[in-house]
Design an enzyme around this catalytic site. Structure first.
Site, mmCIF file in Angstrom:
data_model
loop_
_atom_site.group_PDB
_atom_site.id
_atom_site.type_symbol
_atom_site.label_atom_id
_atom_site.label_comp_id
_atom_site.label_asym_id
_atom_site.label_seq_id
_atom_site.Cartn_x
_atom_site.Cartn_y
_atom_site.Cartn_z
ATOM 1 N N LYS A 123 -33.355 9.556 15.223
ATOM 2 C CA LYS A 123 -32.805 10.919 15.248
ATOM 3 C C LYS A 123 -31.346 10.924 15.672
ATOM 4 O O LYS A 123 -30.572 11.756 15.223
ATOM 5 C CB LYS A 123 -33.643 11.830 16.160
ATOM 6 C CG LYS A 123 -34.968 12.218 15.521
ATOM 7 C CD LYS A 123 -35.502 13.526 16.043
ATOM 8 C CE LYS A 123 -36.735 13.941 15.262
ATOM 9 N NZ LYS A 123 -37.495 15.009 15.890
ATOM 10 N N LYS A 205 -42.044 7.655 6.417
ATOM 11 C CA LYS A 205 -43.111 8.662 6.591
ATOM 12 C C LYS A 205 -42.679 9.994 5.953
ATOM 13 O O LYS A 205 -41.485 10.265 5.835
ATOM 14 C CB LYS A 205 -43.437 8.853 8.084
ATOM 15 C CG LYS A 205 -42.427 9.655 8.861
ATOM 16 C CD LYS A 205 -43.000 10.179 10.182
ATOM 17 C CE LYS A 205 -41.934 11.009 10.868
ATOM 18 N NZ LYS A 205 -42.340 11.697 12.058
ATOM 19 N N LYS A 208 -40.784 16.571 7.665
ATOM 20 C CA LYS A 208 -40.218 17.882 7.314
ATOM 21 C C LYS A 208 -38.700 17.892 7.480
ATOM 22 O O LYS A 208 -38.030 18.763 6.971
ATOM 23 C CB LYS A 208 -40.867 18.976 8.148
ATOM 24 C CG LYS A 208 -40.788 18.756 9.650
ATOM 25 C CD LYS A 208 -41.782 19.649 10.391
ATOM 26 C CE LYS A 208 -42.057 19.073 11.772
ATOM 27 N NZ LYS A 208 -43.279 19.517 12.371
HETATM 28 P P1 TYM Z 1 -44.633 16.426 15.118
HETATM 29 O O1 TYM Z 1 -44.432 17.884 15.262
HETATM 30 O O2 TYM Z 1 -43.532 15.613 14.477
HETATM 31 O O3 TYM Z 1 -45.951 16.138 14.305
HETATM 32 C C1 TYM Z 1 -47.204 16.712 14.682
HETATM 33 C C2 TYM Z 1 -48.329 15.734 14.392
HETATM 34 O O4 TYM Z 1 -48.298 15.344 13.009
HETATM 35 C C3 TYM Z 1 -48.305 13.915 12.899
HETATM 36 N N1 TYM Z 1 -47.515 13.541 11.710
HETATM 37 C C4 TYM Z 1 -47.971 12.746 10.741
HETATM 38 N N2 TYM Z 1 -49.139 12.128 10.569
HETATM 39 C C5 TYM Z 1 -49.295 11.390 9.454
HETATM 40 N N3 TYM Z 1 -48.318 11.240 8.496
HETATM 41 C C6 TYM Z 1 -47.123 11.843 8.635
HETATM 42 N N4 TYM Z 1 -46.204 11.706 7.700
HETATM 43 C C7 TYM Z 1 -46.903 12.639 9.806
HETATM 44 N N5 TYM Z 1 -45.853 13.388 10.257
HETATM 45 C C8 TYM Z 1 -46.248 13.917 11.434
HETATM 46 C C9 TYM Z 1 -47.637 13.435 14.185
HETATM 47 O O5 TYM Z 1 -48.003 12.117 14.495
HETATM 48 C C10 TYM Z 1 -48.190 14.430 15.198
HETATM 49 O O6 TYM Z 1 -49.466 14.029 15.643
HETATM 50 N N6 TYM Z 1 -43.724 14.880 19.771
HETATM 51 C C11 TYM Z 1 -44.718 15.445 18.880
HETATM 52 C C12 TYM Z 1 -45.248 16.794 19.332
HETATM 53 C C13 TYM Z 1 -45.742 16.778 20.727
HETATM 54 C C14 TYM Z 1 -46.954 16.172 21.177
HETATM 55 C C15 TYM Z 1 -47.007 16.448 22.584
HETATM 56 C C16 TYM Z 1 -47.967 15.447 20.544
HETATM 57 C C17 TYM Z 1 -45.156 17.356 21.800
HETATM 58 N N7 TYM Z 1 -45.910 17.171 22.908
HETATM 59 C C18 TYM Z 1 -48.075 15.966 23.338
HETATM 60 C C19 TYM Z 1 -49.031 14.982 21.318
HETATM 61 C C20 TYM Z 1 -49.072 15.247 22.699
HETATM 62 C C21 TYM Z 1 -44.102 15.624 17.512
HETATM 63 O O7 TYM Z 1 -42.905 15.730 17.355
HETATM 64 O O8 TYM Z 1 -45.015 15.777 16.520
#
Ligand code: TYM
Length: 340
Positions: A123, A205, A208
């Site tokens: 990032k 991956k 968005k």
């Molecule tokens: P975020 O918002 O990027 O994504 C949310 C969830 O979606 C999964 N994910 C994917 N899984 C498979 N293939 C993909 N291409 C893909 N893109 C996203 C992510 O692994 C995630 O499970 N930091 C986290 C949000 C967060 C969080 C937490 C998660 C904040 N606090 C505490 C767990 C526990 C994030 O940015 O996810």
């Protein structure tokens, strides 16, 4: 959900915590890698889910758009099947304990550990004009989210594994100094869908934040847009629908098809024997459209029912504060803060 029922549930079931950022569109990757599994876990576990809007400002957000995104993410998760009668579901910024514990955990997290986070490296390369301290300390806030609720399990896609590992290290370090305070969480990575890849560059991956909109499918994309994106998906020149090395594009499409239909990759290979990639891409597009259709219909109803959404997220925040305040108080007491 009443406190009494929630407490009873918590007594016998393991607790799950997970969250999603409301930074723009929620993708098929989020859905297959996370949301769909959260929905399934609700009966078996004591589930707590959040819209992680504090995390989202590590990247600049337009205020009006951001407000819409937060509400839309909340509504979309309910449309996907998060049931506020079964699970605790709230918006992170409504619960002040998250920012408070995050500060504390920052002081128990090493600079070197944060520097090693691949998401920070990616990032900061991508937003070189805004490498802010929040982007760097983001994993301590994520650790706070998880540790506040004493979660046993954290269902995430593969891209969050490193952050989760760091949360475990922070919890263990704190417990090592002060005695047992935090539950050390385990990851819970799905067998299929853990890493849905970009339709344009399947070595990456699906994300968005990718500027090329053809690389991702949004859960709320219209059927013809979904179909167009799948038809444009990058493949290879072998023209055989099967899993193989150097076939990242087709491997990804097979993975998506398998996650959506429940068929194995062997079933899919047999079904498309002798058929071209065009037919296969159309079939994947159709399967995804059908999977998302009921979610989109439910979302259209929910997003117009602001009163319902408000009632749900207010209730969620109130309850989340009660649970998380106890953990925060306990940690602060151990450190030596004077009780209020
Ligand atoms: P975020 O918002 O990027 O994504 C949310 C969830 O979606 C999964 N994910 C994917 N899984 C498979 N293939 C993909 N291409 C893909 N893109 C996203 C992510 O692994 C995630 O499970 N930091 C986290 C949000 C967060 C969080 C937490 C998660 C904040 N606090 C505490 C767990 C526990 C994030 O940015 O996810």
């Amino acid at each position: 959900m009443s406190e009494e029922i929630k407490n009873k549930q918590a007594e016998k079931k393991k607790r799950i915590f997970s969250a999603i950022q409301p930074s723009g569109t929620i993708t098929l990757g989020n859905y297959l890698g996370a949301l769909r599994n959260w929905v399934k876990l609700q009966d078996e576990y004591d589930c707590i889910f959040a819209v992680a809007d504090l995390h989202a400002i590590t990247v600049r957000q337009d205020p009006k758009q951001f407000r819409n995104n937060i509400l839309e993410a909340y509504a979309l998760l309910i449309a996907c099947g998060i049931d506020t009668e079964k699970s605790l579901f709230f918006i992170q910024s409504h619960v002040h304990t998250h920012a408070e514990l995050a500060w504390i955990l920052n002081c128990y997290t090493q600079f070197g550990e944060l520097s090693r986070m691949t998401q920070f490296k990616d990032k900061s390369a991508k937003h070189a004009d805004n490498v802010n301290a929040g982007l760097f300390t983001y994993p301590s806030l994520m650790a706070a989210d998880i540790l506040l609720y004493k979660a046993d399990l954290v269902p995430v896609g593969e891209d969050q594994k490193q952050h989760l590992e760091l949360s475990r290290n922070i919890a263990e370090r704190f417990n090592g100094v002060y005695g047992n305070t935090f539950t050390v969480p385990d990851g819970y990575i799905p067998k299929v869908g853990a890493r849905v890849r970009s339709l344009q560059d399947p070595t990456k991956k699906m994300s968005k934040s990718d500027e090329n909109a053809n690389s991702w499918v949004a859960v709320l994309d219209k059927p013809d847009t979904i179909m167009k994106k799948f038809k444009r998906a990058v493949t290879d020149s072998e023209a055989r629908v099967c899993v193989g090395e150097g076939k990242d594009g087709i491997n990804n499409l097979i993975g998506i098809m398998s996650a959506v239909t429940g068929k194995t990759s062997d079933d899919i290979t047999a079904e498309f024997e002798g058929k071209g990639y065009g037919d296969f891409k159309t079939a994947v597009g159709e399967a995804v459209i059908e999977e998302l259709r009921p979610i989109q219909e439910r979302f259209d109803q929910l997003i117009n029912d602001k009163a319902f959404l408000e009632e749900q997220y207010r209730k969620g925040a109130e309850f989340a504060l009660k649970i998380s305040q106890r953990t925060l108080d306990k940690a602060m007491k151990k450190i030596g803060y004077l009780a209020k």
